[in-house]
Design a protein around this motif. Structure first.
Motif, PDB file in Angstrom:
ATOM      1  N   GLN A   1       0.786  -1.204  -0.059  1.00  0.00           N
ATOM      2  CA  GLN A   1      -0.040  -0.005   0.067  1.00  0.00           C
ATOM      3  C   GLN A   1       1.006   1.206   0.033  1.00  0.00           C
ATOM      4  O   GLN A   1       1.442   1.689   1.186  1.00  0.00           O
ATOM      5  CB  GLN A   1      -1.040   0.081   1.086  1.00  0.00           C
ATOM      6  CG  GLN A   1      -1.796  -1.268   1.206  1.00  0.00           C
ATOM      7  CD  GLN A   1      -2.879  -0.901   0.195  1.00  0.00           C
ATOM      8  OE1 GLN A   1      -3.912  -0.079   0.224  1.00  0.00           O
ATOM      9  NE2 GLN A   1      -2.644  -1.712  -0.995  1.00  0.00           N
ATOM     10  N   ALA A   2       1.084   1.961  -1.190  1.00  0.00           N
ATOM     11  CA  ALA A   2       2.114   3.090  -1.418  1.00  0.00           C
ATOM     12  C   ALA A   2       1.233   4.280  -0.939  1.00  0.00           C
ATOM     13  O   ALA A   2       0.128   4.551  -1.049  1.00  0.00           O
ATOM     14  CB  ALA A   2       2.369   3.099  -2.733  1.00  0.00           C
ATOM     15  N   ASP A   3       1.994   5.022  -0.153  1.00  0.00           N
ATOM     16  CA  ASP A   3       1.697   6.458   0.396  1.00  0.00           C
ATOM     17  C   ASP A   3       1.469   7.165  -0.742  1.00  0.00           C
ATOM     18  O   ASP A   3       1.022   8.154  -1.013  1.00  0.00           O
ATOM     19  CB  ASP A   3       2.472   6.741   1.336  1.00  0.00           C
ATOM     20  CG  ASP A   3       2.540   5.838   2.612  1.00  0.00           C
ATOM     21  OD1 ASP A   3       1.451   5.793   3.125  1.00  0.00           O
ATOM     22  OD2 ASP A   3       3.548   5.527   3.224  1.00  0.00           O
ATOM     23  N   ILE A   4       2.652   7.146  -1.526  1.00  0.00           N
ATOM     24  CA  ILE A   4       3.010   7.852  -2.700  1.00  0.00           C
ATOM     25  C   ILE A   4       3.490   7.043  -4.041  1.00  0.00           C
ATOM     26  O   ILE A   4       4.064   6.011  -3.786  1.00  0.00           O
ATOM     27  CB  ILE A   4       4.109   8.922  -2.385  1.00  0.00           C
ATOM     28  CG1 ILE A   4       3.510  10.009  -1.384  1.00  0.00           C
ATOM     29  CG2 ILE A   4       4.477   9.862  -3.780  1.00  0.00           C
ATOM     30  CD1 ILE A   4       4.581  10.912  -1.009  1.00  0.00           C
ATOM     31  N   TRP A   5       2.657   7.496  -5.188  1.00  0.00           N
ATOM     32  CA  TRP A   5       3.415   7.107  -6.397  1.00  0.00           C
ATOM     33  C   TRP A   5       4.076   8.038  -7.386  1.00  0.00           C
ATOM     34  O   TRP A   5       3.423   9.184  -7.405  1.00  0.00           O
ATOM     35  CB  TRP A   5       2.333   6.391  -7.192  1.00  0.00           C
ATOM     36  CG  TRP A   5       1.905   5.229  -6.845  1.00  0.00           C
ATOM     37  CD1 TRP A   5       0.815   4.606  -6.130  1.00  0.00           C
ATOM     38  CD2 TRP A   5       2.221   3.828  -7.425  1.00  0.00           C
ATOM     39  NE1 TRP A   5       0.720   3.304  -5.722  1.00  0.00           N
ATOM     40  CE2 TRP A   5       1.379   2.655  -6.795  1.00  0.00           C
ATOM     41  CE3 TRP A   5       3.311   3.414  -8.506  1.00  0.00           C
ATOM     42  CZ2 TRP A   5       1.673   1.314  -7.097  1.00  0.00           C
ATOM     43  CZ3 TRP A   5       3.273   1.921  -8.748  1.00  0.00           C
ATOM     44  CH2 TRP A   5       2.481   1.116  -8.063  1.00  0.00           C
ATOM     45  N   PHE A   6       5.218   7.598  -8.006  1.00  0.00           N
ATOM     46  CA  PHE A   6       5.725   8.423  -8.820  1.00  0.00           C
ATOM     47  C   PHE A   6       5.661   7.743 -10.354  1.00  0.00           C
ATOM     48  O   PHE A   6       6.281   6.519 -10.604  1.00  0.00           O
ATOM     49  CB  PHE A   6       7.059   8.752  -8.860  1.00  0.00           C
ATOM     50  CG  PHE A   6       7.605   9.261  -7.499  1.00  0.00           C
ATOM     51  CD1 PHE A   6       6.683  10.298  -6.678  1.00  0.00           C
ATOM     52  CD2 PHE A   6       9.194   9.121  -6.985  1.00  0.00           C
ATOM     53  CE1 PHE A   6       7.412  10.857  -5.439  1.00  0.00           C
ATOM     54  CE2 PHE A   6       9.362   9.809  -5.971  1.00  0.00           C
ATOM     55  CZ  PHE A   6       8.608  10.612  -5.062  1.00  0.00           C
ATOM     56  N   LEU A   7       4.833   8.352 -10.909  1.00  0.00           N
ATOM     57  CA  LEU A   7       4.568   7.679 -12.242  1.00  0.00           C
ATOM     58  C   LEU A   7       5.482   8.291 -13.313  1.00  0.00           C
ATOM     59  O   LEU A   7       5.378   9.611 -13.932  1.00  0.00           O
ATOM     60  CB  LEU A   7       2.933   8.056 -12.716  1.00  0.00           C
ATOM     61  CG  LEU A   7       2.075   7.282 -11.790  1.00  0.00           C
ATOM     62  CD1 LEU A   7       0.697   7.454 -12.482  1.00  0.00           C
ATOM     63  CD2 LEU A   7       2.485   5.972 -11.427  1.00  0.00           C
ATOM     64  N   ASP A   8       6.475   7.673 -13.712  1.00  0.00           N
ATOM     65  CA  ASP A   8       7.816   8.331 -14.452  1.00  0.00           C
ATOM     66  C   ASP A   8       8.352   7.431 -15.519  1.00  0.00           C
ATOM     67  O   ASP A   8       9.486   6.807 -15.522  1.00  0.00           O
ATOM     68  CB  ASP A   8       8.882   8.567 -13.417  1.00  0.00           C
ATOM     69  CG  ASP A   8       9.899   9.656 -13.820  1.00  0.00           C
ATOM     70  OD1 ASP A   8       9.962   9.932 -14.936  1.00  0.00           O
ATOM     71  OD2 ASP A   8      10.968   9.351 -13.238  1.00  0.00           O
ATOM     72  N   GLY A   9       7.267   6.949 -16.402  1.00  0.00           N
ATOM     73  CA  GLY A   9       7.701   5.996 -17.302  1.00  0.00           C
ATOM     74  C   GLY A   9       7.642   6.575 -18.567  1.00  0.00           C
ATOM     75  O   GLY A   9       7.131   6.042 -19.812  1.00  0.00           O
ATOM     76  N   PHE A  10       8.424   7.881 -18.926  1.00  0.00           N
ATOM     77  CA  PHE A  10       8.237   8.262 -20.290  1.00  0.00           C
ATOM     78  C   PHE A  10       6.924   8.642 -20.482  1.00  0.00           C
ATOM     79  O   PHE A  10       5.910   8.643 -19.860  1.00  0.00           O
ATOM     80  CB  PHE A  10       8.934   7.459 -21.482  1.00  0.00           C
ATOM     81  CG  PHE A  10      10.601   7.489 -20.974  1.00  0.00           C
ATOM     82  CD1 PHE A  10      11.217   8.471 -21.134  1.00  0.00           C
ATOM     83  CD2 PHE A  10      11.077   5.954 -20.734  1.00  0.00           C
ATOM     84  CE1 PHE A  10      12.661   8.195 -21.253  1.00  0.00           C
ATOM     85  CE2 PHE A  10      12.402   5.941 -20.640  1.00  0.00           C
ATOM     86  CZ  PHE A  10      13.265   7.177 -20.777  1.00  0.00           C
ATOM     87  N   ASN A  11       6.773   9.013 -21.853  1.00  0.00           N
ATOM     88  CA  ASN A  11       5.198   9.306 -22.475  1.00  0.00           C
ATOM     89  C   ASN A  11       4.537   8.493 -23.007  1.00  0.00           C
ATOM     90  O   ASN A  11       5.030   7.255 -23.331  1.00  0.00           O
ATOM     91  CB  ASN A  11       5.366  10.797 -23.190  1.00  0.00           C
ATOM     92  CG  ASN A  11       5.894  10.270 -24.463  1.00  0.00           C
ATOM     93  OD1 ASN A  11       5.571   9.216 -25.159  1.00  0.00           O
ATOM     94  ND2 ASN A  11       6.800  11.075 -25.114  1.00  0.00           N
TER      95      ASN A  11
ATOM     96  N   ALA B   1      -2.427   3.112  -0.659  1.00  0.00           N
ATOM     97  CA  ALA B   1      -2.960   3.480   0.492  1.00  0.00           C
ATOM     98  C   ALA B   1      -4.155   4.579   0.657  1.00  0.00           C
ATOM     99  O   ALA B   1      -4.059   5.374  -0.343  1.00  0.00           O
ATOM    100  CB  ALA B   1      -1.858   3.911   1.731  1.00  0.00           C
ATOM    101  N   PRO B   2      -5.085   4.488   1.596  1.00  0.00           N
ATOM    102  CA  PRO B   2      -6.082   5.394   1.549  1.00  0.00           C
ATOM    103  C   PRO B   2      -5.501   6.725   1.744  1.00  0.00           C
ATOM    104  O   PRO B   2      -4.432   6.860   2.575  1.00  0.00           O
ATOM    105  CB  PRO B   2      -6.974   5.011   2.922  1.00  0.00           C
ATOM    106  CG  PRO B   2      -6.816   3.901   2.982  1.00  0.00           C
ATOM    107  CD  PRO B   2      -5.387   3.382   2.530  1.00  0.00           C
ATOM    108  N   SER B   3      -5.839   7.828   1.015  1.00  0.00           N
ATOM    109  CA  SER B   3      -5.408   9.156   1.081  1.00  0.00           C
ATOM    110  C   SER B   3      -3.750   9.198   0.395  1.00  0.00           C
ATOM    111  O   SER B   3      -3.018   9.911   0.525  1.00  0.00           O
ATOM    112  CB  SER B   3      -5.237   9.637   2.492  1.00  0.00           C
ATOM    113  OG  SER B   3      -6.112   9.792   3.074  1.00  0.00           O
ATOM    114  N   GLY B   4      -3.571   8.169  -0.479  1.00  0.00           N
ATOM    115  CA  GLY B   4      -2.391   8.152  -1.175  1.00  0.00           C
ATOM    116  C   GLY B   4      -2.285   9.188  -2.397  1.00  0.00           C
ATOM    117  O   GLY B   4      -3.220   9.800  -2.725  1.00  0.00           O
TER     118      GLY B   4
END
Length: 179
Positions: free
Chosen positions: A129-139, A160-163
């Motif tokens: 359950q991630a608190d934060i996601w970094f979506l960093d996979g090029f375009n 996670a809730p409130s992620g």
């Protein structure tokens, strides 16, 4: 480095999360040079060095430590973190690799291979359950598999809730998919 700090750290209000917690889970699509991890560790060290970081990252094409070192050269402020990371990088074999950086109170979970092969329900091999996601996979045009609705659903299930999440991608299909 400034883009990583602005888009991912500030974009998710990571400083307030680190300041108020003793454990943060961050997941990322696209490890690349590891710059986002180093940005997080640099920030954490300045705000709350006791905050434990669990960093989970999915990378299709892992880079060599020599390439990673070379890309970090312009940033002397993270040179010690870069050296530590490069000294602990696992072999570039497909699959799961756990890297422990005890002096940084950090566990790095590297998944080498297509993110969907680890995250989609049919293949799912991870649960967190991630608190934060970094979506960093090029375009999306260059890497469409990282921007599919199926993967967005998997990200949702592993948040996670409130992620929180951040991406530099402004494509309409991504915005709609994330909604």
């Amino acid at each position: 480095l400034e883009e990583s700090r602005y888009v991912f750290c500030e974009g998710t209000d990571l400083p307030s999360l680190i300041a108020g917690r003793n454990h943060v889970i961050i997941a990322e699509t696209g490890f690349g040079t590891g710059l986002n991890l180093l940005s997080v560790l640099d920030l954490r060290n300045a705000i709350n060095p006791d905050c434990y970081i669990e960093f989970i990252s999915f990378e299709l094409c892992p880079l060599t430590s020599d390439i990673i070192k070379w890309t970090h050269r312009p940033y002397p402020e993270i040179s010690m973190l870069s050296e530590l990371l490069c000294a602990h990088l696992p072999p570039r074999w497909p699959g799961y690799h756990k890297v422990i950086l005890p002096q940084q109170k950090t566990h790095l979970h590297l998944y080498y291979g297509p993110a969907e092969s680890f995250l989609l329900p049919s293949n799912k091999t991870v649960s967190f359950q991630a608190d934060i996601w970094f979506l960093d996979g090029f375009n999306p045009a260059k890497n469409p598999d990282l921007w599919s609705n199926e993967l967005f659903q998997a990200i949702y299930r592993n948040t996670a809730p409130s992620g929180r999440l951040a991406t530099f991608t402004a494509a309409g299909q991504v915005r709609r998919g994330l909604e």
